[in-house]
Design a protein around this motif. Structure first.
Motif, PDB file in Angstrom:
ATOM      1  N   PRO A 138      61.993 -63.756  -3.074  1.00  0.00           N
ATOM      2  CA  PRO A 138      61.961 -64.876  -2.135  1.00  0.00           C
ATOM      3  C   PRO A 138      63.078 -64.751  -1.094  1.00  0.00           C
ATOM      4  CG  PRO A 138      63.071 -65.532  -4.162  1.00  0.00           C
ATOM      5  CD  PRO A 138      62.737 -64.066  -4.307  1.00  0.00           C
ATOM      6  N   SER A 139      63.073 -65.682  -0.147  1.00  0.00           N
ATOM      7  CA  SER A 139      64.216 -65.878   0.722  1.00  0.00           C
ATOM      8  C   SER A 139      65.072 -66.950   0.043  1.00  0.00           C
ATOM      9  CB  SER A 139      63.740 -66.356   2.096  1.00  0.00           C
ATOM     10  OG  SER A 139      64.840 -66.679   2.906  1.00  0.00           O
ATOM     11  N   ILE A 140      66.346 -66.667  -0.155  1.00  0.00           N
ATOM     12  CA  ILE A 140      67.203 -67.546  -0.953  1.00  0.00           C
ATOM     13  C   ILE A 140      68.354 -68.073  -0.092  1.00  0.00           C
ATOM     14  CG2 ILE A 140      68.532 -67.780  -3.092  1.00  0.00           C
ATOM     15  CD1 ILE A 140      67.063 -65.426  -4.241  1.00  0.00           C
ATOM     16  N   MET A 141      68.523 -69.411  -0.107  1.00  0.00           N
ATOM     17  CA  MET A 141      69.520 -70.065   0.747  1.00  0.00           C
ATOM     18  C   MET A 141      70.496 -70.882  -0.096  1.00  0.00           C
ATOM     19  SD  MET A 141      66.475 -71.277   3.285  1.00  0.00           S
ATOM     20  CE  MET A 141      65.090 -70.434   2.505  1.00  0.00           C
ATOM     21  N   PRO A 142      71.499 -70.242  -0.706  1.00  0.00           N
ATOM     22  CA  PRO A 142      72.409 -70.965  -1.588  1.00  0.00           C
ATOM     23  C   PRO A 142      73.524 -71.677  -0.829  1.00  0.00           C
ATOM     24  CG  PRO A 142      72.498 -68.561  -1.931  1.00  0.00           C
ATOM     25  CD  PRO A 142      71.825 -68.815  -0.630  1.00  0.00           C
ATOM     26  N   GLY A 143      73.775 -72.934  -1.219  1.00  0.00           N
ATOM     27  CA  GLY A 143      74.930 -73.661  -0.704  1.00  0.00           C
ATOM     28  C   GLY A 143      75.895 -73.882  -1.848  1.00  0.00           C
ATOM     29  N   GLY A 144      77.157 -74.166  -1.544  1.00  0.00           N
ATOM     30  CA  GLY A 144      78.117 -74.384  -2.624  1.00  0.00           C
ATOM     31  C   GLY A 144      79.432 -73.695  -2.311  1.00  0.00           C
ATOM     32  N   CYS A 168      67.456 -60.906   1.777  1.00  0.00           N
ATOM     33  CA  CYS A 168      67.163 -62.200   2.407  1.00  0.00           C
ATOM     34  C   CYS A 168      67.851 -63.300   1.622  1.00  0.00           C
ATOM     35  CB  CYS A 168      65.655 -62.416   2.482  1.00  0.00           C
ATOM     36  SG  CYS A 168      64.868 -61.201   3.541  1.00  0.00           S
ATOM     37  N   CYS A 169      69.156 -63.189   1.522  1.00  0.00           N
ATOM     38  CA  CYS A 169      69.977 -64.157   0.797  1.00  0.00           C
ATOM     39  C   CYS A 169      71.393 -64.041   1.322  1.00  0.00           C
ATOM     40  CB  CYS A 169      69.955 -63.850  -0.711  1.00  0.00           C
ATOM     41  SG  CYS A 169      71.092 -64.865  -1.686  1.00  0.00           S
ATOM     42  N   THR A 170      71.991 -65.175   1.626  1.00  0.00           N
ATOM     43  CA  THR A 170      73.394 -65.173   2.026  1.00  0.00           C
ATOM     44  C   THR A 170      73.993 -66.533   1.701  1.00  0.00           C
ATOM     45  OG1 THR A 170      74.905 -64.586   3.824  1.00  0.00           O
ATOM     46  CG2 THR A 170      73.079 -66.034   4.404  1.00  0.00           C
ATOM     47  N   HIS A 171      75.321 -66.587   1.604  1.00  0.00           N
ATOM     48  CA  HIS A 171      75.974 -67.875   1.349  1.00  0.00           C
ATOM     49  C   HIS A 171      75.845 -68.721   2.608  1.00  0.00           C
ATOM     50  CE1 HIS A 171      79.814 -70.380   0.693  1.00  0.00           C
ATOM     51  NE2 HIS A 171      78.838 -70.882  -0.040  1.00  0.00           N
ATOM     52  N   VAL A 172      75.106 -69.831   2.520  1.00  0.00           N
ATOM     53  CA  VAL A 172      74.822 -70.628   3.715  1.00  0.00           C
ATOM     54  C   VAL A 172      76.037 -71.472   4.112  1.00  0.00           C
ATOM     55  CG1 VAL A 172      73.357 -72.441   4.676  1.00  0.00           C
ATOM     56  CG2 VAL A 172      72.362 -70.689   3.205  1.00  0.00           C
ATOM     57  N   ILE A 357      67.949 -64.009   7.085  1.00  0.00           N
ATOM     58  CA  ILE A 357      67.423 -64.145   5.718  1.00  0.00           C
ATOM     59  C   ILE A 357      66.017 -64.741   5.700  1.00  0.00           C
ATOM     60  CG2 ILE A 357      69.704 -64.256   4.643  1.00  0.00           C
ATOM     61  CD1 ILE A 357      69.269 -67.282   4.254  1.00  0.00           C
ATOM     62  N   TRP A 358      65.515 -65.167   6.851  1.00  0.00           N
ATOM     63  CA  TRP A 358      64.124 -65.629   6.920  1.00  0.00           C
ATOM     64  C   TRP A 358      63.165 -64.510   7.307  1.00  0.00           C
ATOM     65  CZ3 TRP A 358      65.065 -70.678  10.273  1.00  0.00           C
ATOM     66  CH2 TRP A 358      65.689 -71.641   9.467  1.00  0.00           C
TER      67      TRP A 358
END
Ligand code: NDP
Length: 473
Positions: A138-144, A168-172, A357-358
């Motif tokens: 998937p495309s992954i959009m982690p916050g935190g 397709c993932c990065t620390h948002v 990442i999209w």
């Protein structure tokens, strides 16, 4: 044996995410409220990797290596709070709860703040791509917190989609940033889908093409600048014939679109932030209008032109231009919302990284996103994507066709709210003067709301009920 990560909530999304982790060689603990789902997962897919099934929350937590990484994939809303309340007391400072559901970013901010007090990292994570994406990338959009991303990033990047060697993932950003970006992603998806739907409607009614012919048009478009997952599946859906009736599939489906709410959230949030996202709003409203069956039935005999095929050859090319131009506007509006949210909440979101990442894994994946990435690379602080060299040139090239398509739609009575609002936004931004000056005059007349002048600083009020002299306010 301990698991590197755990997934609780094993419906379609959680199950496939757990399988994706296991397939990448990460031992994964699995748990579900109803234990039968856990059992079924291990029975069916146990040979894909190392699964550590747990029947109870205690077992599940005990099977995780420390600091613990616990992914929650349950129904968004109250169930997510229930699961957090169940697990948080079993965790220790430094542990991480990843919420991969479609949570509202305000809920994520609330949960993050509450868990931070207990030393637990709460990572609100947008995951796009549906069940196929969850399984294949998937495309992954982690916050935190940045600290939590250090522990989670490598795992998430490993199972995310990958385009040209870039995951397709990065620390948002902190707290609600990931779910905010996922929300706007979904809003843009609504807009993309609406513009494609209007293109189909116009090709059908203004150009008189049959669904199978329109499928061919979309196939051709998919080899050019519009190349994207949504254009690709549009061709598939339009080419499909209903087995029971032999009619085009699109003619036997009830024309009432449904929605689950993330598009609505995008618009509600935009209203709160004061960001104009007409393209997304019209897409949400178009689904809403379609669903008002009684209203439509009552209005069916209102007068209007018949939908005669008036368009000549070359119309499909014009629609392609209108679609591309309107799509640029939709993304410009969505990215404006991301930047406004980032400023409001202090998230410091890298807009170009979101476009990056999209590019894979998610529903709006498209060649086009490379252009957006490039635009932000060229000017990270641009107030709008519309003025990027490439997009400005494309809009200039498209605008005659775009106006023609909107005019044709109006003339033959085919609704094109997405195309129309995008064009109006474009013309509003380029206007020397807007009639907002008159609006200010009216507001001052009936409510003494005051106005500013083009030639002097300060606020003014005209004595409308008296001798109409102007006073400083
Ligand atoms: P659902 O949203 O249908 O949720 C079902 C899961 O939630 C089951 O595991 C269920 O457990 C669990 N659950 C529900 N209520 C509770 C509760 N009170 N306590 C504990 N567990 C509970 O599953 P999906 O897999 O479709 O989606 C999971 C999340 O991912 C959702 O937030 C969804 O919005 C999001 N999402 C979904 C996508 C999709 O394409 N489906 C795409 C992207 C995100 P039980 O088996 O015991 O009933």
């Amino acid at each position: 044996e301990t698991a590197r990560i755990g997934v609780t909530g094993l419906a379609v999304m959680g199950r496939n995410l757990a399988r994706n982790l296991a397939r990448h060689g990460h031992p994964v603990a699995v748990h579900n409220r109803t234990a039968a789902r856990t059992k079924a997962l291990v029975e069916e897919f146990g040979d894909e990797g190392t699964f550590l099934p747990a029947e109870t929350a205690e077992q599940f937590v005990a099977s995780l290596e420390r600091p613990r990484r616990l992914v929650v994939m349950v129904k968004a809303g109250a169930p997510t709070d229930a699961v957090i309340d169940e697990f948080a007391p079993l965790l220790e400072p430094g542990d991480m709860i990843v919420d991969g559901g479609n949570a509202h970013f305000a809920d994520t901010r609330r949960r993050e703040a509450a868990l931070r007090e207990r030393g637990i990292h709460f990572v609100g994570t947008g995951i796009s791509g549906g069940e196929e994406g969850a399984l294949h990338g998937p495309s992954i959009m982690p916050g935190g917190s940045a600290e939590s991303y250090e522990a989670l990033g490598p795992l998430l990047e490993d199972i995310a989609a990958n385009v040209d060697g870039t995951p397709c993932c990065t620390h948002v950003g902190p707290d609600g940033a990931g779910h905010f970006v996922k929300m706007v992603h979904n809003g843009i998806e609504y807009s993309d889908m609406q513009l494609i739907a209007e293109s189909y409607d116009l090709l059908r009614h203004a150009a008189g093409l049959a669904p199978a012919e329109i499928a061919e048009v979309f196939r051709t478009w998919n080899t050019g600048r519009l190349e994207s997952y949504l254009i690709e599946i549009t061709a598939e859906v339009l080419a499909h014939t209903d087995a029971a009736t032999g009619r085009p599939f699109v003619d036997v489906v009830l024309d009432q679109a449904e929605q689950k709410g993330t598009g609505r959230w995008t618009v509600q949030t935009a209203l709160d932030l004061g960001v104009p996202v007409g393209g997304i709003a019209e897409a949400v409203f178009a689904r809403s209008v379609s669903g008002h069956a009684g209203l439509r039935e009552a209005s069916r005999n209102l007068p209007g032109p018949s939908r005669s095929a008036v368009a000549g050859s070359g119309f499909a090319d014009k629609v392609e231009k209108a679609l591309y131009a309107s799509k640029i506007v939709a993304y410009a509006q969505g990215f404006h919302e991301i930047q406004a949210g980032s400023a409001e909440y202090g998230w410091n979101i890298d807009a170009g990284a979101m476009a990056t990442i999209w590019r894979g894994g998610c529903i709006i994946r498209a060649r086009f996103l490379d252009r957006i990435r490039a635009a932000y690379e060229a000017d990270p602080s641009t107030p709008t994507l519309l003025t990027d060299d490439h997009f400005a040139e494309a809009l200039g090239d498209a605008q005659d066709a775009w106006r023609d398509v909107v005019a044709t739609a109006a003339r033959i009575g085919v609704p094109a709210p997405g195309f129309s609002t995008a064009l109006a936004y474009y013309d509003s931004l380029r206007a020397d003067r807007l009639p907002a000056a008159l609006t200010q005059g009216q507001r001052d007349f009936f409510g003494a709301h005051t106005y500013r002048r083009v030639d002097r600083d300060g606020s003014f009020h005209t004595l409308w009920g008296g001798d109409r002299t102007e006073v400083s306010a």
